[in-house]
Write a protein that holds these residues in place. Sequence first.
Motif, short mmCIF file in Angstrom:
data_model
loop_
_atom_site.label_atom_id
_atom_site.label_comp_id
_atom_site.label_asym_id
_atom_site.label_seq_id
_atom_site.Cartn_x
_atom_site.Cartn_y
_atom_site.Cartn_z
N ILE A 62 -34.62 19.32 -33.66
CA ILE A 62 -34.69 17.86 -33.53
C ILE A 62 -36.10 17.38 -33.88
O ILE A 62 -36.29 16.42 -34.64
CB ILE A 62 -34.30 17.42 -32.11
CG1 ILE A 62 -32.87 17.87 -31.80
CG2 ILE A 62 -34.46 15.91 -31.94
CD1 ILE A 62 -32.45 17.61 -30.37
N ALA A 63 -37.10 18.08 -33.34
CA ALA A 63 -38.49 17.70 -33.61
C ALA A 63 -38.81 17.85 -35.10
O ALA A 63 -39.49 17.00 -35.69
CB ALA A 63 -39.44 18.57 -32.78
N LEU A 64 -38.31 18.92 -35.70
CA LEU A 64 -38.57 19.15 -37.12
C LEU A 64 -37.88 18.10 -37.98
O LEU A 64 -38.48 17.57 -38.94
CB LEU A 64 -38.09 20.55 -37.51
CG LEU A 64 -38.29 20.95 -38.98
CD1 LEU A 64 -39.77 20.92 -39.35
CD2 LEU A 64 -37.71 22.33 -39.24
N LYS A 65 -36.64 17.76 -37.65
CA LYS A 65 -35.91 16.77 -38.43
C LYS A 65 -36.59 15.40 -38.35
O LYS A 65 -36.71 14.69 -39.34
CB LYS A 65 -34.46 16.68 -37.93
CG LYS A 65 -33.62 15.65 -38.66
CD LYS A 65 -33.52 15.93 -40.15
CE LYS A 65 -32.73 17.18 -40.44
NZ LYS A 65 -32.54 17.36 -41.91
N LEU A 66 -37.05 15.04 -37.17
CA LEU A 66 -37.75 13.76 -37.01
C LEU A 66 -39.04 13.74 -37.83
O LEU A 66 -39.35 12.75 -38.50
CB LEU A 66 -38.07 13.52 -35.54
CG LEU A 66 -38.92 12.29 -35.22
CD1 LEU A 66 -38.23 11.02 -35.72
CD2 LEU A 66 -39.21 12.21 -33.73
N THR A 67 -39.78 14.83 -37.80
CA THR A 67 -41.02 14.92 -38.57
C THR A 67 -40.75 14.80 -40.06
O THR A 67 -41.46 14.09 -40.79
CB THR A 67 -41.73 16.26 -38.27
OG1 THR A 67 -41.98 16.36 -36.86
CG2 THR A 67 -43.06 16.35 -39.01
N GLU A 68 -39.73 15.51 -40.52
CA GLU A 68 -39.39 15.44 -41.95
C GLU A 68 -38.96 14.03 -42.33
O GLU A 68 -39.27 13.55 -43.43
CB GLU A 68 -38.27 16.43 -42.26
CG GLU A 68 -38.73 17.88 -42.19
CD GLU A 68 -37.59 18.86 -42.37
OE1 GLU A 68 -36.41 18.44 -42.21
OE2 GLU A 68 -37.86 20.04 -42.69
N ARG A 106 -45.32 19.54 -39.44
CA ARG A 106 -44.08 20.16 -39.91
C ARG A 106 -44.25 21.66 -40.11
O ARG A 106 -43.36 22.45 -39.77
CB ARG A 106 -43.63 19.52 -41.22
CG ARG A 106 -42.41 20.19 -41.85
CD ARG A 106 -41.93 19.48 -43.08
NE ARG A 106 -42.96 19.38 -44.10
CZ ARG A 106 -42.80 18.76 -45.27
NH1 ARG A 106 -41.64 18.18 -45.55
NH2 ARG A 106 -43.79 18.71 -46.14
N SER A 107 -45.39 22.07 -40.65
CA SER A 107 -45.65 23.49 -40.89
C SER A 107 -45.60 24.29 -39.59
O SER A 107 -44.98 25.37 -39.53
CB SER A 107 -47.02 23.67 -41.56
OG SER A 107 -47.34 25.04 -41.71
N ASP A 108 -46.23 23.77 -38.53
CA ASP A 108 -46.22 24.48 -37.24
C ASP A 108 -44.83 24.53 -36.63
O ASP A 108 -44.41 25.56 -36.09
CB ASP A 108 -47.19 23.80 -36.27
CG ASP A 108 -48.64 24.17 -36.53
OD1 ASP A 108 -48.87 25.03 -37.40
OD2 ASP A 108 -49.53 23.59 -35.90
#
Length: 535
Positions: A9-15, A176-178
């Motif tokens: 979820i965190a990754l999708k929001l960042t992207e 996003r990388s982290d």
Amino acid sequence: DYVISALPIALKLTEFIIEAERYEQFQQNPISLSSIAGGNVFLRTKGLNGGSDDEIEYVWIMSCVGDTNIGPTKLRLFSMGMVMYELFSTEEPLLEGMSTLDSSSNNMVSMSSIDDNQSDIYQQRKRPMICGDSWATKLESTGMPLPVQDLLQKLIACEMGGYSGEDAYNSFDELRSDLQLMLDNPTRFLINIHTSPLPSLMVCDEIYERCEEISNLEELYQKHIDANTSGGAIISGGACVEKSKLANHAKDLTQKHQGCFLSATFDQNQDVKPLSIIGTLLDSLCELFLQDATQSKLKSVENALETSLGSQASFLSSVLPSLTRLVPSCVGSAISSNCVDSAVSMGYLFGELLRVISLHFRPISLFLDDIQFAEPASLLLLEYLTKRARESVPSIFFILCYRDNEAHKSGQLIATLPSMKASLEEIKLEEPTIDTVNKLVSNILCLSPQNTHQLSSELHYKNKGNPLFLVQLNESLREHGCIYDNIRNPRWAWDLNKILDLNPVFLFLFESSELYPEIETRIKVLVLTQNSNSI
């Protein structure tokens, strides 16, 4: 388990935010509302062509920043910290004068409306009740894994605006990388290290920043398989730039196609007979064929070799003992060569052996490393085999490696390289950059690349990016207390001042003396006669 489930979820929001930042007016977005599962993200949507699906028109994220000079990117990063704090901890951060984050419009900001000149927007924001170093205490009390705490701390640090480098994120790409590292490899980048027993530094067997070279090698191999022709690659570069790792990638490709992979290395200090390394390699090929082949194939190969080698089979069997099992008729025959040029004769015989076996066997890959140390006879043979294989021998894939900074020491290599490069595709590996070293150090220490960049810069300066020495150096630094495990916060830490004062040459020599006691006396003489900084 909850944190791992929250990472996508965190990754999708960042992207999504990265994608949204590419649009000045944020009027369009290619990501559908259904692809984002974050309940703590505030979105304004509009109907798509009058249908039931929604398209995201505006992104609304909570802003709690009072500083009007930090810029829109830092503002969004800090606001993302507030959202992710709630996502990972399931708690809402407290604000002055408010019990929890208020999702009313007065406390939200449209990404499209953020502007450095709109100070009145910032003045409406509420500041966090917890700020500064006390955030670390608050994050620690949540029980979240340390890498997640560190990620949130770097987002929250964006509130001050003056932080940079390892103290705070500078872009959503870094965030996003982290997140991607944690999601792809939670064992290494998410879970806290164990301090009992004392852990060793973890080394991941990866080829760093060689995507283009790997792609070239894969393309070459696929062409070789599709066309059923011989070819290969000649890989050059300095010492320890992962030439062998790249070449060994061909092993995986070969096995993927049920092929046969054989390798050998020329040793600088090894006193061997001419052609013994290549002879041993091809003798192993004969052994593998003997194990795999059916009786009918064995008979076909025996007849073909008798025809092509003739009376010279016994001459070749002096280098390849297993040949006597493939061609029993050469046993007991007198060893002789009627050819005036024995090198040409040997090249023809080796070439015929490869041609016949390749016609009756699986795809064959032959890997020869450090050919700069090969004796002249072997280099002449390799030149002949690569040229002939490309013309008339099917299903042989050659991978030859050499150190280009040492090629000048071998006159025969200089003479034969042009011909071999005409037969094989050249792949040149440059020395690793600081970013490449940082990825390796990050992997070894199980920390975000954002945290290890300063350390990596120093290590790159000390060893010029040599990956092999870098791994040894990190382990030596741990043993000497320069890199240590933080018992209170289970993670790797380091004393940069000690590392800055370290002479890596002497450290390497002392480490070597533990393996080779005879070196110890020479080290003591060096210490007594020279200043370590002059080495």
